[in-house]
Scaffold this motif. Structure first.
Motif: not given
Length: 245
Positions: A73-97
């Motif tokens: 769930e923390k990937f969204s926060y980390a990636l949004n600090n690195l992405l352009p402002r017109d691309i936003v990860v609204q949610k991230s989560e670990e899912v089955p392989e």
């Protein structure tokens, strides 16, 4: 390896679609670049929908594999600090392989916006299709009902699509009026052909303009001939809203 799912929102105005290309800037390229900065290794990202140049998304889904110990769930926060402002990860989560953003999907929902006014909107110029003549909303609404169900949509596929079958099922299709002279088309189904939504939108615009009749739609679907449908509506009016799993 851990499998991380992303739900990504983006304004597609400045990009040549989702998928990485050699000589053009894309959304996937920026997401993979941000992951490389974050993880220190090249990490491939697989998206569900290959949205075209200028197409927007509220709910693009992608996934990637990683050995990182960052909580899903923390990937969204980390990636949004690195992405352009017109691309936003609204949610991230670990899912089955075995989760796959494309092959695990069971359907999609799209929205198409039409700005029906005498003059183009300065604010919506990259976010809606502008149509100057007044459209017959009721005829468009009635015409939309003919698309619902399972049909062969060969008449609504642009050149370049490579699929085994052109049969698709549309679960629902609604045309509604919004504020600021906007007409909204919302469509959900089990899958869509290349430019299918934009061709349907263009056909409904023709109905609204009186170039086609509402009663023509069943014959156009059944005729399987692309030349009988309306023009392909512009990309800027199209939004990928949601992907069903």
């Amino acid at each position: 390896m851990r499998n991380i799912k992303l739900i990504i929102e983006y304004d597609g105005t400045n990009y040549h679609g989702w998928q990485i290309q050699k000589n053009a800037v894309t959304i996937q390229e920026h997401v993979e670049k941000a992951l490389r900065q974050l993880l220190g290794v090249q990490t491939g990202v697989t998206g569900c929908s290959r949205t075209d140049v200028g197409v927007h998304a509220y709910g693009q889904v992608a996934h990637f594999f990683t050995d990182s110990t960052i909580p899903g769930e923390k990937f969204s926060y980390a990636l949004n600090n690195l992405l352009p402002r017109d691309i936003v990860v609204q949610k991230s989560e670990e899912v089955p392989e075995d989760f796959h953003s494309r092959y695990s999907s069971k359907g999609k929902k799209y929205r198409y916006l039409i700005c029906n006014s005498a003059h183009q909107s300065a604010l919506m110029r990259n976010r809606a299709c502008h149509v100057r003549p007044e459209l017959d909303f009721e005829q468009m609404r009635k015409a939309a009902a003919h698309f619902v169900g399972e049909h062969d949509f060969a008449a609504f596929q642009a050149t370049g699509g490579q699929v085994r079958s052109t049969v698709r099922e549309i679960y629902s299709m609604n045309v509604s009026r919004k504020e600021d002279k906007l007409i909204e088309l919302e469509v959900s189904g089990n899958g869509f052909l290349y430019n299918m939504i934009r061709i349907i939108a263009g056909t409904l615009i023709y109905v609204g303009m009186g170039k086609l009749r509402e009663s023509d739609i069943p014959g156009i679907i059944g005729g399987l001939d692309r030349t009988n449908a309306g023009k392909t509506a512009p990309a800027q009016g199209l939004y990928l809203m949601e992907i069903y799993y």
